[in-house]
Each structure stands twice: as structure tokens, then as C-alpha cells.
Design a protein around this motif. Sequence first.
Motif, PDB file in Angstrom:
ATOM      1  N   VAL A  87       0.857  -1.185   0.000  1.00 44.56           N
ATOM      2  CA  VAL A  87       0.000   0.000   0.000  1.00 44.56           C
ATOM      3  C   VAL A  87       0.894   1.236   0.000  1.00 44.56           C
ATOM      4  N   LEU A 141       2.296   5.062   0.517  1.00 46.33           N
ATOM      5  CA  LEU A 141       2.191   6.028   1.609  1.00 46.33           C
ATOM      6  C   LEU A 141       1.000   6.942   1.375  1.00 46.33           C
ATOM      7  N   ARG A 145      -2.076   6.002   1.652  1.00 47.12           N
ATOM      8  CA  ARG A 145      -3.268   5.208   1.364  1.00 47.12           C
ATOM      9  C   ARG A 145      -3.498   4.134   2.425  1.00 47.12           C
ATOM     10  N   GLU A 146      -2.672   4.169   3.489  1.00 45.66           N
ATOM     11  CA  GLU A 146      -2.769   3.124   4.511  1.00 45.66           C
ATOM     12  C   GLU A 146      -4.032   3.240   5.347  1.00 45.66           C
ATOM     13  N   THR A 147      -4.712   4.380   5.286  1.00 46.69           N
ATOM     14  CA  THR A 147      -5.974   4.532   6.019  1.00 46.69           C
ATOM     15  C   THR A 147      -7.202   4.362   5.103  1.00 46.69           C
ATOM     16  N   LEU A 199      -8.277  -5.175   9.787  1.00 50.10           N
ATOM     17  CA  LEU A 199      -6.841  -5.004   9.593  1.00 50.10           C
ATOM     18  C   LEU A 199      -6.106  -5.798  10.666  1.00 50.10           C
ATOM     19  N   ARG A 245      -0.105  -4.214  10.091  1.00 52.36           N
ATOM     20  CA  ARG A 245       0.413  -3.186   9.182  1.00 52.36           C
ATOM     21  C   ARG A 245       1.867  -2.930   9.537  1.00 52.36           C
ATOM     22  N   LEU A 256       5.783  -1.216   8.046  1.00 51.08           N
ATOM     23  CA  LEU A 256       6.402  -0.264   7.128  1.00 51.08           C
ATOM     24  C   LEU A 256       7.553  -0.947   6.414  1.00 51.08           C
ATOM     25  N   ARG A 298       6.779   2.069   1.451  1.00 48.56           N
ATOM     26  CA  ARG A 298       5.350   1.776   1.428  1.00 48.56           C
ATOM     27  C   ARG A 298       4.994   0.948   2.663  1.00 48.56           C
ATOM     28  N   TYR A 299       3.711   0.765   2.858  1.00 50.51           N
ATOM     29  CA  TYR A 299       3.224  -0.110   3.921  1.00 50.51           C
ATOM     30  C   TYR A 299       2.880  -1.479   3.336  1.00 50.51           C
ATOM     31  N   GLN A 300       2.917  -2.493   4.206  1.00 49.52           N
ATOM     32  CA  GLN A 300       2.402  -3.810   3.867  1.00 49.52           C
ATOM     33  C   GLN A 300       1.304  -4.142   4.864  1.00 49.52           C
ATOM     34  N   MET A 301       0.177  -4.648   4.350  1.00 50.82           N
ATOM     35  CA  MET A 301      -0.980  -4.865   5.197  1.00 50.82           C
ATOM     36  C   MET A 301      -1.492  -6.294   5.060  1.00 50.82           C
TER      37      MET A 301
END
Length: 541
Positions: free
Chosen positions: A10, A12, A14-16, A39, A42, A44, A53-56
Motif C-alpha cells: 500500500v 504512503l 493510502r494506509e488509512t 486489519l 500493518r 512499514l 510503502r506499507y504492507q498490510m
Amino acid sequence: MRYLISNLPVDLGRETMDLGRLLALALGGAAEDYTQPVLERRSLDARHKGAIRYQMTVSFGTGRALPAGPLPPGVALEPAPGRPSWAVAAVARKPRVVVVGTGPAGTFCALRLLDYGIEPIVLERGPSMEERVRRVERLWNEGVLDPCANAQFGEGGAGTFSDGKLATRIGHPAIRYVLETFVRCGADPAILFLAKPHVGTDVIRKCAVRMRKDAENRGADYRFGSRLADLRIADGRVRGAVLDDGEEIPCDALVLAPGHSARDTYEMLHRRGVAMRQKAFAMGVRIEHPQALIDRAQYGASAGHPALPPADYRLVCNLGPERAAYSFCMCPGGEVIQCASEEGGVVVNGMSNARRDSGFANSGLVAKVNTSDFGSGHPLAGVDLQRRWEQAAFRAAGETYGAPAQSVQDFLRARATGRLPRTNFRPRAVPADLGLCLPDFVQAQLREGLPVFERKIRGYTSREALLLGIESRTSSPVQLLRGEDGQSASHPGLYPCGEGAGFAGGITSAAVDGLRAAEWIARTAGAPVSIPFERGAKTGD
């Protein structure tokens, strides 16, 4: 049916995003096709500074057909596992239990005993939270130490004055019980999915009080200002706790969760012949930088992005057999604090509030201390080693509860420091030669590791980098031996647990070890095995 999609990348900012919409973008269909998305994790991913980016990981239900084709590299889709249940029935026969210590191990042991209807007496040598905070602030602001109320002793244990990290490497299923308890007692629910959950010292203090009040409402008896001075032993078992005022409290089980700084307790246990052995630990200093320096080094051009937290780091430099320098308990946006608990000794640690907004980053910078370095085979030789160098640090600070301090560049060149880099340490940083405060073998490991760390984090050894000493309480230098049933190897009825007993290395692993002690005691009262707690907890976080 519920599914779990893991490691979903995801961008940066857009993580919310709404989770249903996120799933629709990844798996097709509309957001409405995905029911009750949760969720789960999560993290970083900052490995590539130009593409942070994030990984979820998200669990969800759906009635639509999921893609049969390959997913993006690293992304996995599988049936979602069920949640463990913590519910248990009260035991019919309720043993008398005394819990010593209100740190994570003692607190969570008490809470789990109460789940079984067992109402423990909980002893704490220090004061309750409000009074403890007042006395700690007096040390930090006026340099006046109270040996019974400080950053080591008092309600909540040493973790109360820390970074409030709940991240751990033990992988135990009961971690979820710990996190859910913190949320129930006031922590941000985000800790349930963050890869590196962090509470902060300001919030963890409130959580500790709420946990205690919950325990009291369910029947626990908390006694502050009550120091364990001796054990009553009869018929080959521990049968009671003896307090320093002479009061004796009979019990069937005594849970010992004293924390790693209860040196007088170690001495009493040794006199009593309680089985124990030396345990390796680490010693060094705190290193402090402007947080912006660490952010630039870790995030590159993305530094300052509103979706990024203050950057952290983890560094290791292996230096041959049984030698290493490494970072320890890194605190983004925190402060270095005075953690002395004995008169005439100086100890530092790191702390941060929930917002991590101090503008400084600090970390332990430590070296391995092996049992062969202790200089004696006595079980408490590691304690003596710690104390000797803490007293040297006190002398280097002008016999005050300031902290001896030296710039990194001067430490590397073994030269005196004139003007120190900026710091928010209280009561004051005292220019000093840290070579007078550390064993030669520790200094050598730190001096060898620092240039390696500079290559990993640009600016790590710059003029802005400050060292404050000494960091000597990284973990217990003693381990109290116990059997498969959790009881002392030499004294049945005694249940050593947590960091002070040598079986944990942080808030979460200590809490899990306390939970396991409660499970062991509950089994002696006829409770069945509780599957989520059956797996063993490793030492360390």
C-alpha cells in the motif's frame, strides 16, 4: 467463509483507505463484496528509500469467487485462522497465592489468576503510580534519589518508564491476550495490528493503574510499600512470604516477578539456597541523535512525509565468537532518562511518550558481557560487575545523579569532551571520559562497532551524536532455575517468572511469562490445559 490476504503493498498516504475498497482493488469486485474486513497487521517497508510503502494483512468474509490466478509477488491468500478464546471456568479449589512485583509479569499473572477465580495478594516494594511519578520527577529535576521509588521500583515496574514497546520476537499466541488487555485499559487499538506496537510511557502509566483497579475489583489485594524480605519454608516447600516489617503471609504458591534490579531479593534467595545461575547480559551507553538525522538516513527523500512515523533502527556488528556491539531498545522521539535505584550509582535508559515528538532519537549502544567476563563463579558476580561500573559512572558525573556524557567523536578518539551536543537529559549531562565508566572489553566492542554503524546510518558518528552512560540494566545477570511445571528447581511452591527471573526481555515477553505462571498454578488447582498458553516462551524480545 473468512480469508486472510497477507503482505498487500500500500502506497504512503493510502494506509488509512477503506478496507473494503482496498480489497476490491487487490481482488476485484466492489467494496461491498467484502464483509467485516479487519486489519490484522500493518508494517512499514523502508528497504527501498525511493519506494517506501506499507504492507498490510487483512481478514475478510466474502461470497464471491476469489481470483484463481497468481497474486503479486509476496502476497498470499488463505483461509483465515480462528481466534483463540481466553475464557476459562473458575477452579473449585482456590490456592492462596502471593505475587511479588507489579511489573508486566506480576500484573498479568494476577489478572490471569483472577480469570480462574483465584484472588492473589500482590506485593510491591514501591509506591502506587501517582506517588511514584512524583518521586521520579524529583530525581530527574533535583537529582534526589529514593531507593524505594524510582524508574525501577513502583507500580508498573521498570517498563512504566520506558518507550512502552510491545513488539516481541517470542511468537507466543498469548501475545494477543496482552495486547487486548492493554487496549481494554486505555491503549490505542492500533497496537492490535501494528507490526511494532508502541504505547508510550504516558499511556502505559494509565494502563497500569487501570489494570490494577480491574484486578482489585475482581478480588486482588494490592499492598504497596511491601518488600519481600524472606521466604517461609516448611516441609520442603515455600509456605509464606515474609515482609521487611516482619509480617508473614501464608501461601500455597509464591510467584516471584521481582524485576531485574531487585538485587537485595537475589541476595536473599541465594542465602536461602534457591537454585540460580549466572546469565550473560549487555552493557554500554545510550546514544542520542536529532530525530531528523535518523529520519533522513532511514527514509531518504521521503523523510517528513506525514504518513511516516519517527524512524527507528536496529543495528548489529558481530565481532567474532561471543562478541558483538548492537543497538538496544531504540526510542524514536524520546529522551534518555536517569534510572538509578541504588545510592551512589548511575544508570540510564530510554523513554518516549505516545506521540514520540521530543525531537531526539536515542538507543542503547551495548556490547555483550559473557559470564566469563564476570571474574568469579559466584551466581551474583554479574550483579557485582554492574554495580562496580554504575558506581564508576556516579563518580564520573561528579558524584551526582547526572549522567557522564561524551561526544561520539571524542569517545572514538579517546579524548576529553569540551562542549557537548544538545540533549534533553535531566537533571544534567556531565562532560566526562566514558572510558572510566566501562570495562575495557566493552569499550573495545563499541569502538569497533561505531564505524560499521556509520556506514549503515549516515551521520551516526557525526558531531551531533552524544553518548550518555551507563546502560547496565539491559537484562538480569541472574537466572532462577525452574522446572517444566514452572516451580523453582530447588524450592517447590516458588514460581520465578519474568525478566528479573531471567525468562523474558521486555514488556510483552515478561507479561506472557507471568500468564504462564498463572496457568501452571491453575493446573495445580485442577484447571485443564489452556491451549493458547501451552507453547513455551523464549527469553528475550
